[in-house]
Write an enzyme that holds these catalytic residues in place. Structure first.
Site, PDB file in Angstrom:
ATOM      1  N   GLY A  46       0.851  -1.186   0.000  1.00 19.56           N
ATOM      2  CA  GLY A  46       0.000   0.000   0.000  1.00 19.56           C
ATOM      3  C   GLY A  46       0.884   1.232   0.000  1.00 19.56           C
ATOM      4  O   GLY A  46       2.047   1.165   0.431  1.00 19.56           O
ATOM      5  N   GLN A  51       3.306   9.989   1.330  1.00 17.88           N
ATOM      6  CA  GLN A  51       4.594   9.287   1.382  1.00 17.88           C
ATOM      7  C   GLN A  51       5.496   9.642   0.210  1.00 17.88           C
ATOM      8  O   GLN A  51       6.703   9.384   0.262  1.00 17.88           O
ATOM      9  CB  GLN A  51       4.371   7.770   1.417  1.00 17.88           C
ATOM     10  CG  GLN A  51       3.696   7.298   2.699  1.00 17.88           C
ATOM     11  CD  GLN A  51       3.536   5.794   2.681  1.00 17.88           C
ATOM     12  OE1 GLN A  51       2.556   5.286   2.173  1.00 17.88           O
ATOM     13  NE2 GLN A  51       4.504   5.072   3.220  1.00 17.88           N
ATOM     14  N   CYS A 105       6.136  -0.148   7.254  1.00 23.79           N
ATOM     15  CA  CYS A 105       5.788   1.017   6.434  1.00 23.79           C
ATOM     16  C   CYS A 105       7.002   1.422   5.614  1.00 23.79           C
ATOM     17  O   CYS A 105       8.118   1.457   6.145  1.00 23.79           O
ATOM     18  CB  CYS A 105       5.379   2.160   7.364  1.00 23.79           C
ATOM     19  SG  CYS A 105       4.907   3.662   6.496  1.00 23.79           S
ATOM     20  N   LEU A 106       6.780   1.725   4.338  1.00 29.66           N
ATOM     21  CA  LEU A 106       7.891   2.144   3.482  1.00 29.66           C
ATOM     22  C   LEU A 106       8.526   3.441   3.998  1.00 29.66           C
ATOM     23  O   LEU A 106       9.677   3.729   3.685  1.00 29.66           O
ATOM     24  CB  LEU A 106       7.415   2.326   2.032  1.00 29.66           C
ATOM     25  CG  LEU A 106       6.989   1.039   1.310  1.00 29.66           C
ATOM     26  CD1 LEU A 106       6.368   1.366  -0.044  1.00 29.66           C
ATOM     27  CD2 LEU A 106       8.171   0.085   1.132  1.00 29.66           C
ATOM     28  N   HIS A 147      -4.163   1.519   7.767  1.00 23.14           N
ATOM     29  CA  HIS A 147      -2.795   2.047   7.846  1.00 23.14           C
ATOM     30  C   HIS A 147      -2.592   3.155   6.805  1.00 23.14           C
ATOM     31  O   HIS A 147      -2.077   4.227   7.117  1.00 23.14           O
ATOM     32  CB  HIS A 147      -1.812   0.879   7.627  1.00 23.14           C
ATOM     33  CG  HIS A 147      -0.375   1.267   7.502  1.00 23.14           C
ATOM     34  ND1 HIS A 147       0.596   0.811   8.363  1.00 23.14           N
ATOM     35  CD2 HIS A 147       0.279   2.066   6.608  1.00 23.14           C
ATOM     36  CE1 HIS A 147       1.775   1.321   8.004  1.00 23.14           C
ATOM     37  NE2 HIS A 147       1.603   2.078   6.934  1.00 23.14           N
ATOM     38  N   GLU A 148      -3.035   2.881   5.567  1.00 21.90           N
ATOM     39  CA  GLU A 148      -2.844   3.876   4.505  1.00 21.90           C
ATOM     40  C   GLU A 148      -3.687   5.123   4.764  1.00 21.90           C
ATOM     41  O   GLU A 148      -3.250   6.247   4.509  1.00 21.90           O
ATOM     42  CB  GLU A 148      -3.171   3.289   3.128  1.00 21.90           C
ATOM     43  CG  GLU A 148      -2.341   2.083   2.705  1.00 21.90           C
ATOM     44  CD  GLU A 148      -0.846   2.270   2.873  1.00 21.90           C
ATOM     45  OE1 GLU A 148      -0.349   3.403   2.732  1.00 21.90           O
ATOM     46  OE2 GLU A 148      -0.165   1.264   3.164  1.00 21.90           O
ATOM     47  N   HIS A 151      -2.114   7.601   7.041  1.00 22.76           N
ATOM     48  CA  HIS A 151      -1.129   8.485   6.401  1.00 22.76           C
ATOM     49  C   HIS A 151      -1.786   9.791   5.943  1.00 22.76           C
ATOM     50  O   HIS A 151      -1.145  10.839   5.936  1.00 22.76           O
ATOM     51  CB  HIS A 151      -0.514   7.804   5.172  1.00 22.76           C
ATOM     52  CG  HIS A 151       0.613   6.866   5.492  1.00 22.76           C
ATOM     53  ND1 HIS A 151       1.784   7.265   6.100  1.00 22.76           N
ATOM     54  CD2 HIS A 151       0.754   5.535   5.266  1.00 22.76           C
ATOM     55  CE1 HIS A 151       2.586   6.223   6.234  1.00 22.76           C
ATOM     56  NE2 HIS A 151       1.989   5.150   5.739  1.00 22.76           N
TER      57      HIS A 151
HETATM   58 NI    NI Z   1       2.825   3.258   5.711  1.00 23.44          NI
END
Ligand code: NI
Length: 178
Positions: A46, A51, A105-106, A147-148, A151
């Site tokens: 995701g 991000q 998470c990236l 989670h997304e 953000h």
């Molecule tokens: Ni994330």
């Protein structure tokens, strides 16, 4: 499509509340494509627009519907649809039942921790064609979409942990870098 650089915590853009998208136009469609390509290039499941430094309420997710929060495949459950492109998503219902998923998470590279969230959610969003949709998510999809969506409100999964643990993971993530 373009692979965009991913911001790493504690970049302040990751802490902003992203702005509502007034219309799904060609710019937003391009952003969705870029998010998709970036997510695939980074091996993510995701990715949210903040991000990549774009503070808009846009995200993509690629999670099979039959995968549990433990990463197991469920028998007899269709893995599709697995790919979602969402603009202005909002949770309109959440189950009282909770589930724990080990999240990463990236934007916090190399770090993982268990996070407790509602087991199922119903999300209303605009798709890439600007059509309003409502989708129920469970299993890993439910954890990922929440989670997304966090953000978009400037929230990271480490915010669910103690402040000591949160700061430690953010510090370690910076050493991993990107
Ligand atoms: Ni994330």
């Amino acid at each position: 499509m373009t692979v965009l650089p991913i911001l790493v915590a504690p970049n302040p853009i990751l802490r902003r509340k992203a702005s509502f998208v007034p219309a799904v136009d060609s710019h937003i469609q391009k952003l969705l494509k870029d998010l998709e390509e970036t997510m695939i290039a980074e091996d993510g499941i995701g990715l949210a627009a903040p991000q990549v430094g774009v503070s808009k309420r846009v995200l993509v997710m690629d999670v099979p519907a039959n995968v549990t929060v433990d990463g197991e495949e469920l028998d007899g459950v269709d893995p599709n649809p697995n790919f979602y492109r969402m603009v202005n998503p909002e949770i309109i219902w959440a189950s009282e039942k909770l589930a724990t998923c080990k999240e990463g998470c990236l934007s916090v590279p190399g770090q993982y921790a268990p996070v407790i969230r509602p087991d199922m959610v119903r999300v209303r969003y605009l798709n890439e064609g600007g059509v309003s949709c409502e989708t129920d998510f469970s299993h890993l999809q439910a954890a990922c979409v929440q989670h997304e969506m966090d953000h978009l409100d400037g929230k990271l999964f480490v915010d669910y942990l103690s402040s000591i643990k949160r700061d430690m993971l953010i510090r370690k993530a910076q050493r991993v870098g990107r």
